[in-house]
Design an enzyme around this catalytic site. Structure first.
Site, PDB file in Angstrom:
ATOM      1  N   THR A 242       0.632  -1.086  -0.071  1.00 44.46           N
ATOM      2  CA  THR A 242      -0.031   0.089   0.095  1.00 44.46           C
ATOM      3  C   THR A 242       0.855   1.037   0.013  1.00 44.46           C
ATOM      4  OG1 THR A 242      -0.152  -0.052   2.531  1.00 44.46           O
ATOM      5  CG2 THR A 242      -1.999  -1.122   1.099  1.00 44.46           C
TER       6      THR A 242
ATOM      7  N   TYR B  71      -8.964  -5.821  10.730  1.00 44.54           N
ATOM      8  CA  TYR B  71      -8.105  -4.610  11.183  1.00 44.54           C
ATOM      9  C   TYR B  71      -8.136  -4.413  12.523  1.00 44.54           C
ATOM     10  CZ  TYR B  71      -6.099  -0.061  11.148  1.00 44.54           C
ATOM     11  OH  TYR B  71      -5.269   1.081  11.245  1.00 44.54           O
TER      12      TYR B  71
ATOM     13  N   LYS C 126      -5.185  -5.222  15.331  1.00 43.13           N
ATOM     14  CA  LYS C 126      -4.590  -4.074  16.111  1.00 43.13           C
ATOM     15  C   LYS C 126      -4.716  -4.657  17.777  1.00 43.13           C
ATOM     16  CE  LYS C 126      -2.921  -1.432  13.138  1.00 43.13           C
ATOM     17  NZ  LYS C 126      -1.618  -1.267  13.075  1.00 43.13           N
TER      18      LYS C 126
END
Length: 342
Positions: free
Chosen positions: A57, A167, A171
């Site tokens: 990315t 995601y 985390k």
């Protein structure tokens, strides 16, 4: 700043250029939005910076100005695989991860791997090198919060099997393994919980509200607001965020700290601000709210103020103007560039 507010943070005594040998810092995700700004910060502070990115990315254009410098080097590498860095390391900043829904919904496995395997590898490297490491966590660990504003003591309201779970849970695991390395192995760890951030070097097509709104305005398209636009965000300019991260890294505080701007605004009002800023004649188009989209985002930054002597300095009007000027200066083909394919 008062002595009470600075007792966890020392700046002048830790500047790399006060030492005979430059301190060495590894930045993962170095070619991304935040990673590239962190590379700039540590170069300016006199460190030797090692950037690492697999470019899934990230974009080398964000750091190409650093390549001629003798105190910068770059490794094209995926942190989910074993990491080898020759020589000593003083600090590691683990900022490798897709960070926008348009990315992590397309590459869910890679997102989970960089948060788990990648974090494990970075922590192992920190242990081997006796380096201090800071982990980039996120306000997304709070999920769709039931507590407002969000404090570091709040455990969150996350759907682990929803579309955003890849995601959010990556985390949350990242924080857990970081604290395990701190308590079991004695590794010097820091955890920053990052709230919505914006500024130059963002990708126009990454799906987040600010670049999406500005990109649509520049292309003459209607601005897309999801739901009724009542959901809120709190936007922090990137220079403020980087300063907070730097202060946290150099502090002696091992537990999570929110870094963000508590100036909360609804996305509908934010879209109207973008229309005024860009002088666009387009309208606002409403679309259904995505599943598990957080209704509120506002950081409680009491810890950052007390422990780091930090608070944001750049107001939204000033930051938006700088960001808009950056986007206006991009080549025209960037405005119509499709989201990255994986």
């Amino acid at each position: 700043m008062t002595a009470e507010k600075t007792n966890h943070f020392t700046n002048a005594s830790t500047r790399a250029d006060n030492n005979l040998t430059k301190k060495r810092v590894l930045v993962t995700g170095a070619a991304g939005f935040l990673g590239s700004h962190l590379c700039d910060k540590f170069i300016n502070e006199g460190y030797h910076v090692i950037g690492m990115d697999n470019l899934i990315t990230g974009d080398l254009k964000n750091i190409e100005h650093l390549f001629p410098l003798p105190n910068f080097e770059f490794y094209h590498h995926d942190v989910s695989k074993f990491i080898h860095i020759p020589g000593e390391l003083d600090y590691i900043l683990h900022f490798a991860s897709p960070a926008s829904p348009i990315d992590y919904l397309k590459i869910p496995i890679q997102t989970l791997k960089v948060g788990s395997l990648g974090t494990h590898n970075c922590l192992g490297l920190a242990k081997a090198k006796n380096a201090r490491i800071i982990i980039a966590s996120t306000s997304e660990i709070y999920g769709d919060p039931l507590v407002h504003p969000q404090t570091e003591e709040y455990w969150g309201n996350v759907n682990p099997i929803g579309p955003r779970g890849v995601y959010d849970e990556a985390k949350r695991f990242q924080e857990a393994i970081t604290m395990a390395y701190h308590t079991f192995h004695g590794v010097e760890t820091r955890i920053v919980r990052i709230f919505n951030t914006y500024g130059p070097k963002m990708r126009l097509n990454d799906g987040r509200a600010l670049p999406a709104f500005i990109g649509q305005a520049l292309r003459g398209e209607d601005l897309t607001v999801f739901g009724d636009g009542s959901q809120t965000r709190s936007f922090c300019y990137v220079d403020d965020l980087v300063d907070g991260i730097y202060r946290l890294l150099l502090s002696d505080y091992a537990f999570p700290v929110n870094i963000g701007n508590p100036d909360e605004i609804s996305l509908l009002d934010f879209a109207k601000e973008i229309l005024t800023l860009t002088d666009a004649t387009v309208k606002i188009a409403y679309k259904p709210l995505p599943k598990d989209d957080p209704k509120q985002r506002q950081p409680d930054i009491s810890k950052a103020k007390e422990i780091l002597g930090w608070s944001p300095k750049v107001n939204r009007a000033e930051g938006l103007k700088k960001t808009y000027e950056y986007f206006k200066g991009l080549p025209k083909e960037e405005l119509f560039k499709l989201p990255k394919e994986f």
